[in-house]
Design a protein around this motif. Structure first.
Motif, PDB file in Angstrom:
ATOM      1  N   LEU A   1       0.890  -1.201  -0.040  1.00 30.05           N
ATOM      2  CA  LEU A   1       0.105   0.097   0.014  1.00 30.05           C
ATOM      3  C   LEU A   1       0.827   1.088   0.206  1.00 30.05           C
ATOM      4  CD1 LEU A   1      -3.055  -0.880   2.348  1.00 30.05           C
ATOM      5  CD2 LEU A   1      -2.971  -0.716   0.152  1.00 30.05           C
ATOM      6  N   LYS A   2       1.783   1.315   0.688  1.00 29.15           N
ATOM      7  CA  LYS A   2       2.922   2.384   0.602  1.00 29.15           C
ATOM      8  C   LYS A   2       3.370   2.580  -0.848  1.00 29.15           C
ATOM      9  CE  LYS A   2       4.655   2.447   5.511  1.00 29.15           C
ATOM     10  NZ  LYS A   2       4.379   3.974   5.668  1.00 29.15           N
ATOM     11  N   TYR A   3       3.751   1.586  -1.565  1.00 26.56           N
ATOM     12  CA  TYR A   3       4.053   1.593  -2.631  1.00 26.56           C
ATOM     13  C   TYR A   3       3.066   2.295  -3.696  1.00 26.56           C
ATOM     14  CZ  TYR A   3       8.786  -0.516  -3.264  1.00 26.56           C
ATOM     15  OH  TYR A   3      10.357  -0.683  -3.035  1.00 26.56           O
ATOM     16  N   VAL A   4       2.081   1.650  -3.542  1.00 27.85           N
ATOM     17  CA  VAL A   4       1.023   2.231  -4.391  1.00 27.85           C
ATOM     18  C   VAL A   4       0.603   3.516  -4.359  1.00 27.85           C
ATOM     19  CG1 VAL A   4      -1.706   2.239  -4.907  1.00 27.85           C
ATOM     20  CG2 VAL A   4      -0.260  -0.219  -4.638  1.00 27.85           C
ATOM     21  N   ALA A   5       0.316   3.955  -2.834  1.00 26.80           N
ATOM     22  CA  ALA A   5       0.211   5.497  -2.525  1.00 26.80           C
ATOM     23  C   ALA A   5       1.323   6.430  -3.166  1.00 26.80           C
ATOM     24  CB  ALA A   5       0.201   5.594  -1.062  1.00 26.80           C
ATOM     25  N   VAL A   6       2.612   5.912  -2.991  1.00 25.32           N
ATOM     26  CA  VAL A   6       3.952   7.004  -3.478  1.00 25.32           C
ATOM     27  C   VAL A   6       3.625   6.920  -5.115  1.00 25.32           C
ATOM     28  CG1 VAL A   6       6.136   7.358  -3.422  1.00 25.32           C
ATOM     29  CG2 VAL A   6       4.803   6.434  -1.521  1.00 25.32           C
ATOM     30  N   VAL A   7       3.514   5.789  -5.783  1.00 22.45           N
ATOM     31  CA  VAL A   7       3.487   5.676  -7.079  1.00 22.45           C
ATOM     32  C   VAL A   7       2.524   6.706  -7.566  1.00 22.45           C
ATOM     33  CG1 VAL A   7       3.045   4.320  -9.125  1.00 22.45           C
ATOM     34  CG2 VAL A   7       4.638   3.495  -7.390  1.00 22.45           C
ATOM     35  N   VAL A   8       1.091   6.551  -7.047  1.00 20.14           N
ATOM     36  CA  VAL A   8       0.016   7.337  -7.328  1.00 20.14           C
ATOM     37  C   VAL A   8       0.365   8.830  -7.271  1.00 20.14           C
ATOM     38  CG1 VAL A   8      -2.415   7.857  -7.129  1.00 20.14           C
ATOM     39  CG2 VAL A   8      -1.612   5.345  -7.265  1.00 20.14           C
ATOM     40  N   SER A   9       1.142   9.072  -6.189  1.00 15.62           N
ATOM     41  CA  SER A   9       1.568  10.432  -5.817  1.00 15.62           C
ATOM     42  C   SER A   9       2.169  11.027  -6.734  1.00 15.62           C
ATOM     43  CB  SER A   9       2.147  10.414  -4.587  1.00 15.62           C
ATOM     44  OG  SER A   9       2.825  11.530  -4.265  1.00 15.62           O
ATOM     45  N   GLY A  10       3.335  10.124  -7.329  1.00 17.51           N
ATOM     46  CA  GLY A  10       3.935  10.424  -8.603  1.00 17.51           C
ATOM     47  C   GLY A  10       3.355  10.829  -9.802  1.00 17.51           C
TER      48      GLY A  10
END
Length: 420
Positions: A259-268
Motif C-alpha cells: 500500500l505504501k508503494y501504491v500510494a507513492v507511485v500514485v502520488s508521483g
C-alpha cells in the motif's frame, strides 16, 4: 445481525452529523469569501478581483498546485513524506512535452508525463519503503536528479531541433477546449453590469464554464475521485490505516509495504499530471525551471487543507487566485486585498477576545491597524512585493492554519515488518 446494527447505529448518526456540519462550514466559508470579494470589488472599484478572466486564470494557476497537493496527500496518508513532488512534476513536464511533440498528440503526452511522474514516485518508494532512506533526503535527491536528468535529455534529443535546446522543447500540440454552449453569450452582459453579487456570480460561472482545457476537467475530477477512493472504499481505509498505525494494520493482515508503494507511485503520477498541465496547457512548450516551486506550494496547499481533498482544492484555489491577481491586476488589485485582510484580522481579534485569548487579540488588532494604514497611505503595492504575493500567502496561511492541523500519526516514520 440486527443486534449488531442496533449497536452501531448510535455511532453512525453522530458521524453523519459531523460530516454534514463540516460540509456546511465549508460551504459557509466559500460563500463568505465570495461575498467579501464582491463587496471589496464594489468598494475599491477593482473589477479584476472577481471577473471572468481572473477566475479562468485562477483555474489555470491552481490546477498544477492542486494536483501536486493531491499527490502529497496520497503519499502522506500512507505515512510517506514526499518532498520530491517538485522533481516528479519536472519529469511530467519533460516527458509530457517530448512525447506530445514526437507523436503530435497531447493525450500521448499526458500518458507519458503521468508515467514519468510515477517513475519518480517508484524511485522514492524504493528508497524510503524498501531501503528506509530518510524521506526528506530521498525527496531532495529526486528533485536534484530530475532537474539534471531532464537537462541532459534535452541536450541529447533537442540539439538538432530548430527552436529547441538544452533548456526548452519545440512547440507542442494543445488539448481541446471545452465549454458550456451559450453561457458566455447569456451571462457575459450580466457580468459586465457591475451589479453586486449578481454580476459577480455571473463572472464566476462564465470563468468556470468557458475556454476550459480538457485536461483541466480531468484534473478537477481527481478531487472527488481521490475522496471516493480514500474515504469511501475498503482499499482507502486500509491505505489510511497504514499512515496512522502500520503495526496495527499489519496485525490485521494489511499489506503495508504494498500500500505504501501504491500510494507513492500514485502520488508521483498526480504530480506528473501537474507537470503535463504546465507544459501543454499553461504554455505550449517545456522550459527548464517551468515548475517554479509549485511542488512545494502543493505541499503547502495539502497542509493547509489538513490532508483532505476538499481542503487541498481550497488551498490550491487560494494560491492560484493570488498568482492570477498579481498577473492580471498587478499591484493595484492586490493592494485592494489589504483592506479585506485588515477586516479579517479585526474579526479574528473580536473572536479571540470572546475566547479570552487577549494576546492573540491584541496582535490581530495591531496587524489590522497597520494594514489599514498601509492601504490608506498608498495606492499600489511595489512590483517586487506583488510578484511574490503567492509565496507570502503560503507562509501566512501555513502560520495561521498550524493550530488546527492533524497529520497522519505515522507520517515520516521508518517502518519495518515484524519478524515474528
Amino acid at each position: 445481525m440486527s443486534q449488531e446494527l442496533d449497536v452501531m447505529e448510535p455511532v453512525r448518526r453522530p458521524a453523519a452529523r459531523s460530516t454534514g456540519l463540516g460540509r456546511w462550514r465549508l460551504l459557509s466559508l466559500v460563500g463568505a469569501v465570495f461575498v467579501s470579494l464582491a463587496g471589496l470589488r464594489v468598494i475599491t472599484g477593482q473589477d479584476m478581483l472577481i471577473d471572468a478572466g481572473t477566475i479562468n486564470t485562477t483555474l489555470t494557476f491552481a490546477v498544477p498546485i492542486g494536483l501536486a497537493g493531491l499527490g502529497g496527500l496520497w503519499a502522506e496518508r500512507a505515512g510517506v513524506i514526499n518532498i520530491g513532488l517538485e522533481g516528479m512534476m519536472i519529469l511530467g513536464t519533460w516527458f509530457g512535452a517530448y512525447f506530445a511533440w514526437a507523436f503530435d498528440s497531447p493525450w500521448i503526452g499526458l500518458l507519458a508525463g503521468v508515467l514519468g511522474g510515477m517513475a519518480g514516485g517508484l524511485l522514492h518508494a524504493v528508497a524510503t519503503v524498501t531501503f528506509a532512506v530518510d524521506h526528506i533526503v530521498s525527496g531532495v535527491a529526486i528533485n536534484i536528479l530530475a532537474l539534471g536528468a531532464m537537462r541532459y535529455m534535452s541536450i541529447l534529443l533537442y540539439s538538432d531541433v530548430p527552436g529547441a535546446g538544452a533548456a526548452q522543447s519545440p512547440s507542442t500540440p494543445g488539448f481541446p477546449t471545452l465549454g458550456l454552449p451559450f453561457v458566455g453569450e447569456a451571462l457575459g452582459p450580466v457580468a459586465d453590469r457591475g451589479w453586486f453579487l449578481v454580476s459577480d456570480l455571473a463572472s464566476v460561472v462564465v470563468g468556470l464554464t468557458t475556454r476550459m482545457s480538457a485536461l483541466t476537467l480531468v484534473a478537477l475530477l481527481m478531487i472527488p475521485l481521490t475522496y471516493l477512493v480514500l474515504w469511501r472504499t475498503a482499499f482507502g481505509l486500509r491505505l489510511r490505516s497504514v499512515g496512522e498505525n502500520p503495526d496495527a494494520s499489519e496485525s490485521l493482515g494489511v499489506r503495508v509495504y504494498s500500500l505504501k508503494y501504491v500510494a507513492v507511485v500514485v502520488s508521483g503520477g498526480l504530480a506528473g499530471m501537474g507537470g503535463v498541465f504546465l507544459a501543454l496547457v499553461a504554455s505550449n512548450i517545456y522550459q527548464e525551471g517551468q515548475t517554479g516551486g509549485r511542488g512545494f506550494i502543493g505541499l503547502a496547499a495539502m497542509i493547509f487543507g489538513n490532508w483532505r481533498p476538499g481542503g487541498v482544492a481550497m488551498g490550491a484555489g487560494l494560491f492560484g487566485y493570488t498568482d492570477a491577481l498579481q498577473l492580471r491586476g498587478g499591484g493595484e488589485a492586490i493592494h485592494a486585498l489589504l483592506l479585506l485582510l485588515a477586516a479579517v484580522l479585526l474579526v479574528v481579534a473580536v473572536w479571540q477576545v470572546r475566547k479570552d485569548r487577549k494576546g492573540i487579540a491584541v496582535a490581530s488588532v495591531v496587524a489590522g491597524v497597520l494594514l489599514l494604514a498601509w492601504y490608506f497611505t498608498t495606492d499600489s503595492l511595489p512590483r517586487e512585493l506583488a510578484t511574490y504575493s503567492p509565496h507570502i500567502t503560503t507562509l501566512l496561511v501555513l502560520s495561521l492554519a498550524s493550530q488546527r492541523l492533524r497529520p497522519p500519526a505515522a507520517i515520516g516514520k521508518q517502518w519495518r515488518a515484524s519478524r515474528s
